[in-house]
Design a protein around this motif. Structure first.
Motif, PDB file in Angstrom:
ATOM      1  N   TRP A   1      16.661  -1.266   6.654  1.00 48.57           N
ATOM      2  CA  TRP A   1      15.232  -1.227   6.983  1.00 48.57           C
ATOM      3  C   TRP A   1      14.529  -0.157   6.157  1.00 48.57           C
ATOM      4  CZ3 TRP A   1      13.416  -0.450  12.784  1.00 48.57           C
ATOM      5  CH2 TRP A   1      12.029  -0.261  12.811  1.00 48.57           C
ATOM      6  N   PHE A   2      15.020   1.071   6.274  1.00 51.52           N
ATOM      7  CA  PHE A   2      14.293   2.102   5.523  1.00 51.52           C
ATOM      8  C   PHE A   2      14.603   2.037   4.042  1.00 51.52           C
ATOM      9  CE2 PHE A   2      18.004   4.884   6.560  1.00 51.52           C
ATOM     10  CZ  PHE A   2      18.229   5.447   5.326  1.00 51.52           C
ATOM     11  N   SER A   3      15.830   1.580   3.687  1.00 51.36           N
ATOM     12  CA  SER A   3      16.164   1.553   2.269  1.00 51.36           C
ATOM     13  C   SER A   3      15.273   0.570   1.518  1.00 51.36           C
ATOM     14  CB  SER A   3      17.618   1.151   2.077  1.00 51.36           C
ATOM     15  OG  SER A   3      18.457   2.107   2.636  1.00 51.36           O
ATOM     16  N   ILE A   4      15.093  -0.602   2.084  1.00 53.50           N
ATOM     17  CA  ILE A   4      14.303  -1.603   1.364  1.00 53.50           C
ATOM     18  C   ILE A   4      12.868  -1.132   1.228  1.00 53.50           C
ATOM     19  CG2 ILE A   4      13.367  -3.938   1.545  1.00 53.50           C
ATOM     20  CD1 ILE A   4      16.065  -4.866   2.408  1.00 53.50           C
ATOM     21  N   ALA A   5      12.353  -0.506   2.290  1.00 61.04           N
ATOM     22  CA  ALA A   5      11.001   0.032   2.180  1.00 61.04           C
ATOM     23  C   ALA A   5      10.939   1.081   1.082  1.00 61.04           C
ATOM     24  CB  ALA A   5      10.578   0.617   3.520  1.00 61.04           C
ATOM     25  N   LEU A   6      11.986   1.892   0.974  1.00 63.20           N
ATOM     26  CA  LEU A   6      11.974   2.935  -0.054  1.00 63.20           C
ATOM     27  C   LEU A   6      12.119   2.351  -1.452  1.00 63.20           C
ATOM     28  CD1 LEU A   6      14.054   5.817   1.544  1.00 63.20           C
ATOM     29  CD2 LEU A   6      11.623   5.765   1.106  1.00 63.20           C
ATOM     30  N   TYR A   7      12.945   1.296  -1.599  1.00 64.81           N
ATOM     31  CA  TYR A   7      13.059   0.671  -2.930  1.00 64.81           C
ATOM     32  C   TYR A   7      11.675   0.268  -3.422  1.00 64.81           C
ATOM     33  CZ  TYR A   7      17.953  -0.144  -1.460  1.00 64.81           C
ATOM     34  OH  TYR A   7      19.227  -0.016  -0.993  1.00 64.81           O
ATOM     35  N   ILE A   8      10.916  -0.334  -2.528  1.00 69.78           N
ATOM     36  CA  ILE A   8       9.597  -0.812  -2.950  1.00 69.78           C
ATOM     37  C   ILE A   8       8.691   0.373  -3.244  1.00 69.78           C
ATOM     38  CG2 ILE A   8       7.676  -2.303  -2.335  1.00 69.78           C
ATOM     39  CD1 ILE A   8       9.579  -3.557  -0.232  1.00 69.78           C
ATOM     40  N   LEU A   9       8.734   1.379  -2.355  1.00 71.29           N
ATOM     41  CA  LEU A   9       7.864   2.536  -2.563  1.00 71.29           C
ATOM     42  C   LEU A   9       8.147   3.213  -3.898  1.00 71.29           C
ATOM     43  CD1 LEU A   9       7.760   4.303   0.899  1.00 71.29           C
ATOM     44  CD2 LEU A   9       5.823   3.474  -0.409  1.00 71.29           C
ATOM     45  N   VAL A  10       9.436   3.319  -4.219  1.00 69.54           N
ATOM     46  CA  VAL A  10       9.791   4.000  -5.472  1.00 69.54           C
ATOM     47  C   VAL A  10       9.191   3.245  -6.654  1.00 69.54           C
ATOM     48  CG1 VAL A  10      11.735   4.504  -6.995  1.00 69.54           C
ATOM     49  CG2 VAL A  10      11.872   5.094  -4.584  1.00 69.54           C
ATOM     50  N   ALA A  11       9.185   1.931  -6.580  1.00 72.05           N
ATOM     51  CA  ALA A  11       8.729   1.130  -7.716  1.00 72.05           C
ATOM     52  C   ALA A  11       7.241   0.815  -7.646  1.00 72.05           C
ATOM     53  CB  ALA A  11       9.520  -0.169  -7.772  1.00 72.05           C
ATOM     54  N   LEU A  12       6.557   1.413  -6.674  1.00 66.55           N
ATOM     55  CA  LEU A  12       5.198   0.919  -6.400  1.00 66.55           C
ATOM     56  C   LEU A  12       4.192   1.258  -7.500  1.00 66.55           C
ATOM     57  CD1 LEU A  12       4.153  -0.756  -4.141  1.00 66.55           C
ATOM     58  CD2 LEU A  12       3.272   1.258  -3.054  1.00 66.55           C
TER      59      LEU A  12
END
Lengths: 102, 177, 480, 492
Positions: D143-154
């Motif tokens: 849950w948090f990892s996928i949100a972070l993957y997107i945030l990092v690439a945002l």
């Protein structure tokens, strides 16, 4: 109960997991790395399902179903990133991503 | 179904599973790799079925081989099947390292299994007919594993947002290029 | 209460100076005011102090974190009060000097000096091991910036060397503190018993040996003392090095009687060698600050000899000599700074002949020089004599080496005096460079005056340091 | 046959409320991304996300107050205890800091989505620490990892951000897969998913079980960026938008380490001899690798990334100690560490916004004098990392060493001491740049368009981080009391 015992399932799962690991580490195309990650997740699923039968508890199967959904989620994000890469004409090679370097 | 037949199908599925796995990581063209993965998923579904996991097997075919892989193929087609030699490039120690890590995990687990096999793994518990049926799985998803069910949907939702956000061409990007 | 006030006042002063947007002159004035108030506060403490009882006075105690038995516990004994007095005096002189030369970035500068004073007073007052470590480390922070920002051209390498040496030492001490405190079940320096663990002892010993510095750990000394702004060098050699004295007496001697016995010979030999080595190096230095730096090393080695002499006489001498050496080396560094103000250098090759037409300068340099070389009758002589008499009990060889070093001290000091004052006029000395001015005299004369007073009455300190003899052991040996 | 009616379990809404608050905030932000006009969208989203984090923190505090006893909910899939609640408070605090740091980042694209994902990531972390079985553990992680993957690439207009996102996705998913396989093996060895059930079902020397445990440790170590599982850290920390880095460095590490502690102590107490050695080895590797690599860095974000690897090493020492003191040490350490880490990245963000380019030691030269507040704050954070007094970092190290001593790991103390001594060099290198070098006169380092606009939100975040970093030094006892209460829910 018929057919091979749980040990066989887990052995196949371990081999698959090893194949997936090798693929993730070795391949440079992010697409194939993503596919290898899927293999790793599927290997885990096989183990879960095998153990689930072993204990006659459905927990393992439920886990496996959740893993499928999660795998789909990872794929969506991964493919989204790859599309964004292509749109920006960046090289699709995890080793030549040179902007960042250790 | 006779026991022998089960064994034959099982071995065939297991071999195809491993074979297609190796194929995935060794094809040059991602398109073929993706097709091999579909084969891998299908043979896994057979294994699931033989392990009395009917619902999982169905989900595997429908969700995975059906939806996820279609998405993969779409993207690969969009990118135009770039080639990439499987063993080329990368420092040599990385290649060796990959094999070592992969082999280590396999050996670790198989040794663990071998030492365990005498114990109890081979003899499964008797299972009832409803084991692994959609009804039972559905019931558990609404009771014991309610949270897992809800969170899975949250994860999918986040990923959907991610897919949209990353797939979109943005204003800043337009200016940067 | 008074003790806490003595610690907090300069820290608060630092905080006020950092946050209030005052102009340079006002900042300097405020800092000086705080420093003078600190001296006054110390005098108040001194007046109310009862030197006849061996109990902790003006103490304050508050639990800090109870599960490990760590408390905020401060207070003074006779000997530590003298060290604190040395700190506030030299600190005030240093701030006065900084104000007089008008250091740039005044708010940062004066805040850091005040912070340093507070931290050093805290070291001398802390009665809890962890609190001691806190102040001991806190000293490092302002020194690092003061040397790194306002220092000489090689300040970068000087600060790095200094910090690495000191951190290595104090982290070993932290490990020792953890082991010692947890084994004792308390971190209180008063309640803790003794330990016979050699490793723990060495952790403390090395930390203090770096700070002093003692022989193999002196690598940071030369550059730090030379590159630091002179008034900071005065604080470093005069005051900060005395943290080692406090630690050796109050932690090492008291809580590690058995390892001290084991290692006494090693420490004494190192100190004796360091004394001679420092004095010889001092004799060979080409500049005033180099001489003071290495002479400092020699004198600190002498003090360590006194501490490890294991008797009253040596300890009393060590405290007296700590105070007098602190005052003398501070005065010397300030004088060196005043020379540099006039000539732009402190190298003997470019100096000389400054006695002519500069009576005040000549007098002060002569007086301080005489005190440094410990002419009989001076406070320094009294301290050295007591130390040597004390260490004689451990073997006449140490006393002989010490006596030889006193001769060396006389040689390098005379070389220093004549290098500045006599000979022909040096290239860097212009005829019109002035005598000491009133402000400069106001900074140095009080230090000298106190030294002269102590020369007349050395027992003011020696009889008021350890009312019931040296703290060679606290409570009986506890289980190891 | 299965009964037609299904008895839905009783859901403890209070225990879930912190995560739900953040989910609600995320949903509102997403709606705002469509419905709220562009002109006020940033203000709206930031306010909603900030409120969400604050509410989550308050709710977690309520849970903390009302859960003196550990409760296992919904068939052991959720744990309601003080350990989770305390960590949730920390995560919520770091989230508020992240929102404040993000405010000045005038992103034009995906404003609503950005804050939604931030809140969602926070919600995931908050759920993750209260996971009670391997399934919820894995799902919370994803849950948090996928949100972070997107945030990092945002920041899709920056190549570095996209690359960091892809790298994080690949390495992170690899770590999750390892964790997953480990979970499967553990399940296989015991037939149980719940941590407590696993403990009770343990067969003492089951190799399958040990293999599973090892893979779970490795999977969590990926998230905590402990060596040798840290290789993604420098690239991702550097490439990600700086506020996201600030959040990740503080919050991800906190939850990954707390969960490592919880899983190992709750599920694998019988194997303590094995895992404490394994964790000690990982700790030492992190200390060595993090410190040595940090010495060579000139980019400040990379330097801080390697520093976070070495800090993870310190916290792992506390876990390896496997005692009550170690648990307290970990929870205490996280407070000053997290504040200092988020604060340091906030300062980096400030400089980044002034220059519009990456921050290296060279571009920081003399900046401390120009911007005294930022400079002094960075000073404090570096001191906290290096374990100097007047910051909680020192007390944290003291507690970690104490825990190691209680466990008899004296050699870990020695290694920790040496590592600290080495780390002083690079932490002070940042200070050296800020204060001891003259400001560079290079034209490209002159702030574009005169003095930059003040950023009160950023200053507030940095100020709060300083207050926490320094305050945790003075108020040790209350914090340790909280940590002690939290640790009570672990079966030491």
């Amino acid at each position: 109960m018929m057919g091979p015992g749980t040990t066989w399932y887990i052995a196949v799962a371990a081999v698959l997991f090893g194949i997936g690991t090798t693929g993730v580490i070795l391949r440079r195309s992010p697409l194939i790395v993503l596919l290898s990650l899927e293999i790793m997740l599927n290997a885990s699923n096989l183990a879960l399902v095998g153990f689930s039968r072993q204990f006659a508890s459905v927990d393992g199967q439920i886990f496996a179903i959740c893993v499928m959904a999660v795998a789909a989620a990872e794929v969506v994000v991964g493919l989204g990133l790859i599309v964004a890469f292509t749109r920006r004409k960046m090289p699709l090679d995890v080793d030549t991503l040179t902007e960042l370097r250790g | 179904m006779g026991n022998v037949l089960v064994w034959v199908i099982w071995v065939a599925a297991a071999l195809s599973c491993i074979g297609s796995g190796i194929a995935v990581i060794s094809f040059t063209n991602p398109f073929y790799s993706a097709l091999a993965l579909i084969g891998n998923l299908a043979s896994l579904a057979v294994l699931f079925l033989l392990a009395s996991a009917e619902f999982v097997a169905a989900a595997q075919i429908l969700v995975y081989a059906g939806a996820v892989m279609v998405m993969f193929l779409f993207v690969i087609a969009y990118l135009g099947g770039r080639a990439d030699a499987p063993w080329a490039g990368g420092p040599r120690w990385l290649q060796i390292g990959a094999f070592v890590v992969g082999a280590a995990i396999m050996i670790e687990v198989i040794v663990a299994l071998a030492t365990k096999a005498g114990g109890g793994l081979s003899n499964g518990t008797e299972i009832t007919r409803s084991f692994g049926s959609p009804a039972e799985i559905g019931r558990l998803f609404l009771t014991d594993h309610l949270l897992a069910f809800e969170i899975t949907s949250i994860v999918l939702l986040i990923a959907a947002v991610g897919g949209v956000v990353l797939g979109m061409k943005t204003q800043a990007e337009g200016e940067a290029s | 209460m008074l003790t806490s006030l003595l610690i907090v006042l300069p820290l608060l002063g630092a905080l006020v100076i950092w946050v209030s947007p005052l102009p340079r002159e006002a900042t300097a004035a405020l800092a000086l005011l705080v420093a003078v108030a600190e001296v006054a506060l110390w005098i108040v403490t001194l007046v109310g102090f009862d030197f006849t009882t061996p109990v902790l006075q003006d103490s304050a105690q508050r639990e800090w974190f109870g599960d490990l038995g760590v408390t905020y516990h401060v207070g003074f004994y006779g000997f530590s009060l003298w060290l604190a007095g040395l700190t506030v005096l030299v600190g005030a002189a240093a701030i006065g000097f900084g104000a007089w030369v008008g250091r740039d970035r005044a708010r940062a500068y004066f805040g850091l000096v005040l912070f340093l004073i507070g931290a050093v007073v805290g070291v001398f007052a802390s009665q809890d091991l962890l609190l001691f470590y806190v102040f001991f480390e806190a000293m490092l922070i302002p020194i690092y910036v003061l040397v790194g920002v306002w220092g000489g051209p090689n300040r970068s390498s000087a600060t790095i060397t200094f910090v690495i040496y000191t951190m290595a030492g104090s982290l070993l001490m932290l490990a020792s503190i953890v082991v010692f405190g947890l084994k004792q079940g308390t971190f209180s320096l008063i309640d803790a018993g003794t330990s016979s663990n050699d490793w723990v002892f060495l952790g403390f010993l090395i930390a203090f040996a770096v700070k002093a510095p003692l022989l193999p750990f002196h690598g940071w000394l030369r550059t730090a003392y030379t590159e630091a702004p002179p008034e900071i060098a005065a604080l470093l050699s005069g005051v900060v090095s005395k943290a080692a004295v406090y630690g050796l007496i109050w932690i090492v001697l008291r809580h590690f009687p058995i390892p001290v016995d084991h290692w006494r010979t090693v420490v004494l030999v190192l100190a004796a060698v360091g004394l001679v080595y420092g004095s010889l190096l001092a004799f060979r230095q080409p500049d005033v600050r180099g001489v003071i730096a290495y002479s400092s090393m020699g004198q600190m080695s002498l003090i360590v000899l006194g501490i490890f002499a294991a008797n009253d006489l040596g300890l009393d001498g060590a405290i007296l000599h700590s105070v007098s050496h602190g005052l003398v080396s501070a005065a010397m560094f300030l004088l060196a700074a005043m020379l540099i103000e006039r000539t732009g250098t402190d190298r003997f090759a470019d100096l000389g002949g400054m006695a002519r037409g500069r009576p005040a300068l000549a007098t002060i340099v002569m007086v301080v020089g005489m005190l440094t070389l410990a002419v009989p009758g001076s406070a320094n002589f009294a301290g050295e004599f007591a130390i040597l008499a004390g260490v004689f009990a451990q073997g006449w060889g140490y006393a002989a080496v010490g006596a030889a070093a006193i001769v060396l001290a006389a040689m390098y000091t005379l070389r220093l005096i004549s290098g500045i004052l006599h000979r022909t006029r040096g290239d860097a000395v212009r005829a019109e460079s002035l005598d000491l001015r009133f402000v400069e005299l106001a900074l140095v004369v009080p230090l000298v005056a106190i030294l002269l007073a102590l020369s007349v009455w050395p027992s003011a300190i020696t009889e008021r340091s350890f009312p019931i003899g040296p703290p060679t052991s606290a409570t009986p040996e506890t289980a190891e | 046959m299965i009964a037609a009616s299904i008895a839905t379990p009783i859901v403890d809404w209070l225990a879930l409320s912190p995560a739900l608050a953040l989910l609600a905030a995320a949903a509102l932000c997403l709606l705002g991304a469509v419905l709220v006009p562009v002109s006020v969208r940033r203000a709206f989203s930031a306010a909603v996300a900030g409120t969400g984090f604050a509410a989550a923190g308050i709710l977690a505090a309520v849970v903390f107050g009302r859960s003196p006893e550990q409760q296992l909910l919904i068939a052991e899939s959720l744990t309601r205890d003080r350990l989770a609640a305390l960590t949730q408070i920390l995560v919520a605090g770091f989230g508020v800091l992240a929102v404040l740091i993000s405010w000045g980042d005038r992103r034009r694209d995906h404003v609503g989505e950005y804050y939604a994902l931030l809140a969602a990531a926070g919600g995931g972390m908050i759920f993750f620490v209260s996971a009670g079985n391997l399934l919820t553990l894995f799902l919370g992680l994803e849950w948090f990892s996928i949100a972070l993957y997107i945030l990092v690439a945002l920041d899709t207009h920056r190549n570095a951000s996209l690359e960091a996102g892809l790298k994080y996705l690949i390495v992170g998913s690899f770590g999750s897969a390892v964790l997953l396989f480990g979970s499967a093996l553990t399940y296989g060895a015991t037939g149980e998913l719940g941590f407590n059930a696993i403990r009770e079902a343990t067969g003492a020397d089951d190799p399958l079980f040990v293999a599973g445990m090892a893979m779970i440790i490795a999977g969590l170590a990926f998230k905590a960026s402990a060596a040798p599982f840290h290789m993604w850290t420098p690239d991702v920390y550097e490439g990600a938008p700086t506020p996201v880095t600030a959040f990740m460095s503080a919050a991800t590490k906190a939850v990954a380490l707390v969960v490592t502690l919880r899983v190992l102590v709750t599920a694998f107490p019988e194997q303590a001899e094995i895992w404490s050695i394994a964790v000690a080895v990982i700790a030492v590797a992190s200390l060595v690798v993090g410190n040595l690599a940090a010495l060579a860095q000139t980019n400040v974000k990379r330097l801080l990334a390697y520093s976070s690897v070495s800090q993870a090493g310190f916290m792992l020492i506390a876990i390896a100690a496997d005692n009550d003191l170690g648990g307290k040490a970990l929870l205490y350490y996280l407070i000053p560490y997290g504040a200092a880490s988020a604060g340091a990245f906030a300062v980096v963000a400030a400089r980044e916004r002034e220059l519009g380019r990456e921050v290296t030691l060279a571009t920081l030269e003399g900046w401390g004098w120009e911007r005294p507040f930022y400079g002094a704050a960075m000073w404090v954070f570096m001191l906290a990392f290096a374990g100097f007094p007047l910051t909680g970092g020192m007390i944290g190290k003291f507690y970690v060493f104490s825990a190691a001593y209680e466990a008899g790991w004296w050699w870990l103390i020695v290694i920790g001491v040496v590592a600290t001594a080495v780390s002083v060099y690079y932490y002070l290198a940042v200070v050296r740049s800020l204060y001891m070098r003259p400001a560079s006169a290079r034209a490209d380092l002159v702030v574009a368009g005169g003095s930059p606009a003040p950023d009160p939100a950023l200053e507030l975040a940095i100020g709060a981080a300083v207050v926490v970093t320094v305050g945790s030094f003075f108020f040790v006892q209350p914090l340790i009391d909280l940590a002690g209460k939290a640790v009570l829910s672990l079966p030491f």
